[in-house]
Design a protein around this motif. Structure first.
Motif, PDB file in Angstrom:
ATOM      1  N   VAL A 153     -15.089   3.117   3.610  1.00 21.12           N
ATOM      2  CA  VAL A 153     -14.125   3.134   2.792  1.00 21.12           C
ATOM      3  C   VAL A 153     -12.630   3.268   3.017  1.00 21.12           C
ATOM      4  CG1 VAL A 153     -13.605   4.590   0.684  1.00 21.12           C
ATOM      5  CG2 VAL A 153     -16.092   4.338   1.338  1.00 21.12           C
ATOM      6  N   THR A 154     -11.620   2.469   2.677  1.00 22.83           N
ATOM      7  CA  THR A 154     -10.499   2.959   2.829  1.00 22.83           C
ATOM      8  C   THR A 154      -9.675   3.315   1.416  1.00 22.83           C
ATOM      9  OG1 THR A 154     -10.183   1.300   4.372  1.00 22.83           O
ATOM     10  CG2 THR A 154      -8.205   1.730   3.322  1.00 22.83           C
ATOM     11  N   ALA A 155      -9.094   4.257   1.324  1.00 20.03           N
ATOM     12  CA  ALA A 155      -8.331   4.698  -0.114  1.00 20.03           C
ATOM     13  C   ALA A 155      -6.778   4.473  -0.093  1.00 20.03           C
ATOM     14  CB  ALA A 155      -8.919   6.240  -0.193  1.00 20.03           C
ATOM     15  N   GLY A 156      -6.605   4.374  -1.102  1.00 18.68           N
ATOM     16  CA  GLY A 156      -5.041   3.987  -1.158  1.00 18.68           C
ATOM     17  C   GLY A 156      -4.422   4.108  -2.458  1.00 18.68           C
ATOM     18  N   ASP A 157      -3.032   3.834  -2.453  1.00 10.69           N
ATOM     19  CA  ASP A 157      -2.396   3.729  -3.803  1.00 10.69           C
ATOM     20  C   ASP A 157      -2.374   2.373  -4.227  1.00 10.69           C
ATOM     21  OD1 ASP A 157       0.090   3.631  -5.762  1.00 10.69           O
ATOM     22  OD2 ASP A 157       0.081   5.854  -5.441  1.00 10.69           O
ATOM     23  N   VAL A 158      -2.279   1.996  -5.668  1.00 12.15           N
ATOM     24  CA  VAL A 158      -2.371   0.671  -6.295  1.00 12.15           C
ATOM     25  C   VAL A 158      -1.241   0.010  -5.674  1.00 12.15           C
ATOM     26  CG1 VAL A 158      -3.758   1.357  -8.318  1.00 12.15           C
ATOM     27  CG2 VAL A 158      -1.619   1.533  -8.361  1.00 12.15           C
ATOM     28  N   GLN A 159      -0.252   0.846  -5.450  1.00 13.12           N
ATOM     29  CA  GLN A 159       1.052  -0.080  -5.009  1.00 13.12           C
ATOM     30  C   GLN A 159       0.911  -0.471  -3.757  1.00 13.12           C
ATOM     31  OE1 GLN A 159       3.805  -0.538  -7.142  1.00 13.12           O
ATOM     32  NE2 GLN A 159       2.469   0.709  -8.916  1.00 13.12           N
ATOM     33  N   ASP A 160      -0.018  -0.128  -2.894  1.00 12.11           N
ATOM     34  CA  ASP A 160      -0.134  -0.420  -1.587  1.00 12.11           C
ATOM     35  C   ASP A 160      -1.210  -1.466  -1.809  1.00 12.11           C
ATOM     36  OD1 ASP A 160       1.697   1.485  -0.817  1.00 12.11           O
ATOM     37  OD2 ASP A 160       0.132   2.647  -0.487  1.00 12.11           O
ATOM     38  N   SER A 161      -1.986  -2.052  -2.631  1.00 10.97           N
ATOM     39  CA  SER A 161      -3.026  -2.950  -2.831  1.00 10.97           C
ATOM     40  C   SER A 161      -2.970  -4.385  -2.181  1.00 10.97           C
ATOM     41  CB  SER A 161      -3.534  -3.144  -4.247  1.00 10.97           C
ATOM     42  OG  SER A 161      -2.429  -3.809  -4.797  1.00 10.97           O
ATOM     43  N   CYS A 162      -1.416  -4.750  -1.918  1.00 13.34           N
ATOM     44  CA  CYS A 162      -1.217  -5.982  -1.556  1.00 13.34           C
ATOM     45  C   CYS A 162      -1.403  -6.013   0.120  1.00 13.34           C
ATOM     46  CB  CYS A 162       0.097  -6.587  -1.644  1.00 13.34           C
ATOM     47  SG  CYS A 162       0.175  -7.233  -3.643  1.00 13.34           S
ATOM     48  N   GLN A 163      -0.837  -4.943   0.700  1.00 13.88           N
ATOM     49  CA  GLN A 163      -1.184  -4.915   1.967  1.00 13.88           C
ATOM     50  C   GLN A 163      -2.509  -4.494   2.340  1.00 13.88           C
ATOM     51  OE1 GLN A 163       1.237  -4.989   4.643  1.00 13.88           O
ATOM     52  NE2 GLN A 163      -0.912  -5.001   5.978  1.00 13.88           N
TER      53      GLN A 163
ATOM     54  N   VAL B 284     -13.611  -3.703  -4.296  1.00 12.72           N
ATOM     55  CA  VAL B 284     -12.523  -3.006  -4.768  1.00 12.72           C
ATOM     56  C   VAL B 284     -12.949  -2.171  -5.909  1.00 12.72           C
ATOM     57  CG1 VAL B 284     -10.263  -2.839  -5.571  1.00 12.72           C
ATOM     58  CG2 VAL B 284     -10.819  -4.824  -3.931  1.00 12.72           C
ATOM     59  N   VAL B 285     -12.498  -0.645  -5.786  1.00  9.21           N
ATOM     60  CA  VAL B 285     -12.926   0.253  -7.035  1.00  9.21           C
ATOM     61  C   VAL B 285     -11.356   0.754  -7.305  1.00  9.21           C
ATOM     62  CG1 VAL B 285     -14.071   2.292  -7.671  1.00  9.21           C
ATOM     63  CG2 VAL B 285     -14.961   0.981  -5.950  1.00  9.21           C
ATOM     64  N   THR B 286     -11.103   0.598  -8.448  1.00  2.05           N
ATOM     65  CA  THR B 286      -9.776   1.039  -8.961  1.00  2.05           C
ATOM     66  C   THR B 286      -9.703   1.893 -10.257  1.00  2.05           C
ATOM     67  OG1 THR B 286      -7.396   0.471  -9.168  1.00  2.05           O
ATOM     68  CG2 THR B 286      -9.204  -0.888 -10.415  1.00  2.05           C
ATOM     69  N   ILE B 287      -8.951   2.848 -10.105  1.00  6.19           N
ATOM     70  CA  ILE B 287      -8.815   3.967 -11.276  1.00  6.19           C
ATOM     71  C   ILE B 287      -7.619   3.624 -12.244  1.00  6.19           C
ATOM     72  CG2 ILE B 287      -8.677   6.358 -12.023  1.00  6.19           C
ATOM     73  CD1 ILE B 287      -9.960   6.923  -9.196  1.00  6.19           C
ATOM     74  N   HIS B 288      -7.887   3.607 -13.638  1.00  7.34           N
ATOM     75  CA  HIS B 288      -6.803   3.408 -14.438  1.00  7.34           C
ATOM     76  C   HIS B 288      -6.396   1.840 -14.802  1.00  7.34           C
ATOM     77  CE1 HIS B 288      -3.069   4.186 -16.815  1.00  7.34           C
ATOM     78  NE2 HIS B 288      -3.593   5.273 -17.000  1.00  7.34           N
ATOM     79  N   ALA B 289      -6.946   1.381 -15.900  1.00  8.88           N
ATOM     80  CA  ALA B 289      -6.861  -0.155 -16.188  1.00  8.88           C
ATOM     81  C   ALA B 289      -5.426  -0.492 -16.167  1.00  8.88           C
ATOM     82  CB  ALA B 289      -7.609  -0.247 -17.455  1.00  8.88           C
ATOM     83  N   TYR B 290      -4.584   0.116 -16.853  1.00  7.25           N
ATOM     84  CA  TYR B 290      -3.116  -0.465 -17.001  1.00  7.25           C
ATOM     85  C   TYR B 290      -2.470  -0.136 -15.557  1.00  7.25           C
ATOM     86  CZ  TYR B 290       1.801  -0.835 -18.747  1.00  7.25           C
ATOM     87  OH  TYR B 290       2.973  -1.332 -19.010  1.00  7.25           O
ATOM     88  N   LYS B 291      -2.332   1.023 -14.902  1.00  6.43           N
ATOM     89  CA  LYS B 291      -1.669   1.083 -14.052  1.00  6.43           C
ATOM     90  C   LYS B 291      -2.235   0.210 -12.648  1.00  6.43           C
ATOM     91  CE  LYS B 291       0.498   5.571 -15.114  1.00  6.43           C
ATOM     92  NZ  LYS B 291       0.663   7.005 -14.709  1.00  6.43           N
TER      93      LYS B 291
ATOM     94  N   PHE C 213      -5.217  -5.786   0.968  1.00  3.92           N
ATOM     95  CA  PHE C 213      -5.905  -6.827   0.558  1.00  3.92           C
ATOM     96  C   PHE C 213      -5.566  -7.886   1.675  1.00  3.92           C
ATOM     97  CE2 PHE C 213      -5.486  -6.130  -4.330  1.00  3.92           C
ATOM     98  CZ  PHE C 213      -6.600  -5.272  -4.124  1.00  3.92           C
ATOM     99  N   ARG C 214      -4.339  -7.663   2.510  1.00  2.88           N
ATOM    100  CA  ARG C 214      -3.981  -8.581   3.661  1.00  2.88           C
ATOM    101  C   ARG C 214      -4.864  -8.192   4.738  1.00  2.88           C
ATOM    102  NH1 ARG C 214       1.338  -8.961   1.239  1.00  2.88           N
ATOM    103  NH2 ARG C 214       1.923  -6.862   2.274  1.00  2.88           N
TER     104      ARG C 214
ATOM    105  N   LEU D  40      -3.956  -7.433  -9.437  1.00  4.94           N
ATOM    106  CA  LEU D  40      -4.797  -8.576 -10.035  1.00  4.94           C
ATOM    107  C   LEU D  40      -4.115  -9.843  -8.996  1.00  4.94           C
ATOM    108  CD1 LEU D  40      -5.587  -8.383 -13.468  1.00  4.94           C
ATOM    109  CD2 LEU D  40      -6.919  -8.103 -11.704  1.00  4.94           C
ATOM    110  N   GLU D  41      -2.854  -9.575  -8.783  1.00 12.30           N
ATOM    111  CA  GLU D  41      -1.935 -10.678  -8.039  1.00 12.30           C
ATOM    112  C   GLU D  41      -2.453 -10.863  -6.811  1.00 12.30           C
ATOM    113  OE1 GLU D  41       2.760 -11.786  -6.849  1.00 12.30           O
ATOM    114  OE2 GLU D  41       2.090  -9.904  -8.149  1.00 12.30           O
ATOM    115  N   GLY D  42      -2.897  -9.952  -5.910  1.00  9.77           N
ATOM    116  CA  GLY D  42      -3.204 -10.185  -4.546  1.00  9.77           C
ATOM    117  C   GLY D  42      -4.562  -9.791  -4.434  1.00  9.77           C
ATOM    118  N   LEU D  43      -5.499  -9.762  -5.430  1.00 13.36           N
ATOM    119  CA  LEU D  43      -6.876  -9.223  -5.332  1.00 13.36           C
ATOM    120  C   LEU D  43      -7.692 -10.690  -4.762  1.00 13.36           C
ATOM    121  CD1 LEU D  43      -9.166  -7.208  -6.019  1.00 13.36           C
ATOM    122  CD2 LEU D  43      -9.400  -8.345  -8.031  1.00 13.36           C
TER     123      LEU D  43
END
Length: 339
Positions: A35-45, A58-65, A47-48, A70-73
Motif C-alpha cells: 500500500v502507498t498512501a497519498g494526496d489526490v493532488q500527488d496522484s500523477c506522480q 487505486v482506492v480514492t476517497i471523495h468523488a468530487y475531489k 501513477f508514473r 482520472l487524467e493520469g489513471l
C-alpha cells in the motif's frame, strides 16, 4: 503482490479523510497488499511510479475531489471509489459538480458508502450505477495518547485555564462543519461562565478560517477557544478528557469524532441532520438538537445528570458492533477480491 494506491484529499491534514486513509492503509496492508498512501493532488506522480504494474488497485476517497485523478489513471488500474459524505450531500446538489463526479463513478469498478442513507443518495444521483454501490460502515479505532493532558495543553500553549467542564468540538475549519453555529448562543448563556467550549481541528478553508478566528478571538472571555490542530492520538485523549463531544455540521457522511466519543465513553451532542441521526439515537446513545437553544437545554441537563451521562455512554458503547474495525477490514477484503 498486488499494489494499492490509496488516495484522499487533504491527506496531510489531520481530519476525517486522513483518519480514514490511515485506517484503510492498515487494513489493506494486513491483507498482504503493498500500500502507498497519498494526496489526490500527488496522484500523477504516483501513477508514473506504479502505472506499469500489471496488478494495480487505486482506492480514492471523495468523488468530487478525486476527479483530478482520472487524467493520469492507468487504463489497467482497478478503481474503488469511497464516498466522503460532502460529495454526496453538498456537491451532489450542483449539476456541474454532479456530472464531474459521474465520470469517477463510471470509471470505478465499485463504490463504497459509509451508510445505507448515503447509498440511497448515491443511487438517486446515478441510478444507472446503483449496482456498484456497497455499504461498509466505518470502523472505529481510538488510540489516546496517555501523556497528553488537555488542560495542561490549553494552559501552556494557549495561556488559558479551563473551567471545570470542557465541551469539545472536533472539526476542520470549513463552512460545511459550521463550527460557529453555537457560539453566540453559548456566549450569551450562563453556561459559558462555568464551562469551556474548545474547538480543535485543521484549517481546511483559509477564507472561512479568517472569519472563524476573528469571531472566536472576540469570544475568548466567554470561554470559547480555538486550540489548533491536534494529532490523532492527542485528539483522542482530548475527547476522553471532555464532558462531551459536539457536532454542529450542516451535513455529514459519518462523523469519526462521534464514533470515537462512543468508544471512549464520552457523551455526544450532535446537530439533528441525516448523517448524525444515523449514528445517534436521541436520548438513547446521545442527544440531538435542531437549534442553539435546544443545544443549551440538552447541555444543561447533561451537566446536572450523571445518570444520564452514564446511560448514554453505556448504550453508545453497546451499539458499536456494526462499526467494528475487524468487520470493516473483512468487507474491504471481499470487495478487493471481487475486483
Amino acid at each position: 503482490m498486488p499494489t494499492v494506491i490509496l488516495l484522499c484529499p487533504d491527506a496531510r491534514r489531520a481530519g476525517g479523510n486522513s483518519t480514514t486513509l490511515a485506517r484503510l492503509s492498515g487494513h489493506l496492508s494486513s491483507l498482504g497488499l503493498e500500500v502507498t498512501a497519498g494526496d489526490v493532488q500527488d496522484s500523477c506522480q504516483l501513477f508514473r511510479d506504479y502505472g506499469l504494474l500489471t496488478s494495480l488497485f487505486v482506492v480514492t476517497i471523495h468523488a468530487y475531489k478525486s476527479a483530478c485523478i482520472l487524467e493520469g489513471l492507468p487504463s489497467n488500474a482497478k478503481l474503488m471509489l469511497i464516498f466522503g459524505g460532502t460529495d454526496l450531500n453538498e456537491n451532489g446538489k450542483n449539476e456541474m459538480e454532479r456530472n464531474i463526479m459521474k465520470r469517477v463513478v463510471e470509471r470505478a469498478q465499485c463504490c463504497v458508502a459509509f451508510s445505507h442513507d448515503q447509498k440511497k443518495l448515491a443511487c438517486i444521483l446515478w441510478p444507472e450505477h446503483a449496482g456498484k454501490v456497497k455499504v461498509i460502515h466505518q470502523g472505529v479505532i481510538t488510540s489516546p495518547n496517555p501523556n497528553f493532558n488537555l488542560r495542561s495543553y490549553l494552559e501552556s500553549e494557549h495561556s488559558y485555564r479551563a473551567k471545570d467542564y470542557i465541551i469539545l468540538l472536533v472539526a476542520g475549519l470549513r463552512p460545511v462543519k459550521d463550527p460557529l453555529y453555537l457560539m453566540k448562543a453559548y456566549a450569551d448563556s450562563p453556561l459559558s461562565e462555568t464551562t469551556s467550549f474548545v474547538i480543535v481541528g485543521p484549517v481546511v478553508d483559509d477564507k472561512y478560517a479568517q472569519v472563524f478566528m476573528q469571531t472566536v478571538s472576540n469570544l475568548r472571555e466567554s470561554n470559547i477557544l480555538y486550540a489548533g490542530q491536534l494529532s490523532v492520538e492527542n485528539a483522542h485523549a482530548a475527547i476522553a478528557q471532555s464532558l462531551c463531544v459536539v457536532n454542529s455540521s450542516l451535513s455529514e457522511g459519518m462523523a469519526a469524532s462521534i464514533l470515537e466519543a462512543f468508544q471512549l465513553g464520552v457523551p455526544v451532542l450532535a446537530r439533528d441532520i441525516p448523517g448524525n441521526s444515523y449514528l445517534v439515537k436521541h436520548d438513547e446513545t446521545g442527544l440531538l438538537y435542531s437549534t442553539p437553544q435546544e443545544f443549551l437545554r440538552h447541555l444543561e441537563k447533561l451537566l446536572n445528570s450523571s445518570d444520564q451521562r452514564e446511560r448514554l455512554v453505556t448504550n453508545a458503547k453497546a451499539g458499536l458492533g456494526r462499526f467494528s474495525s475487524t468487520q470493516e477490514r473483512e468487507l474491504y477484503k471481499y470487495l478487493i477480491n471481487r475486483m
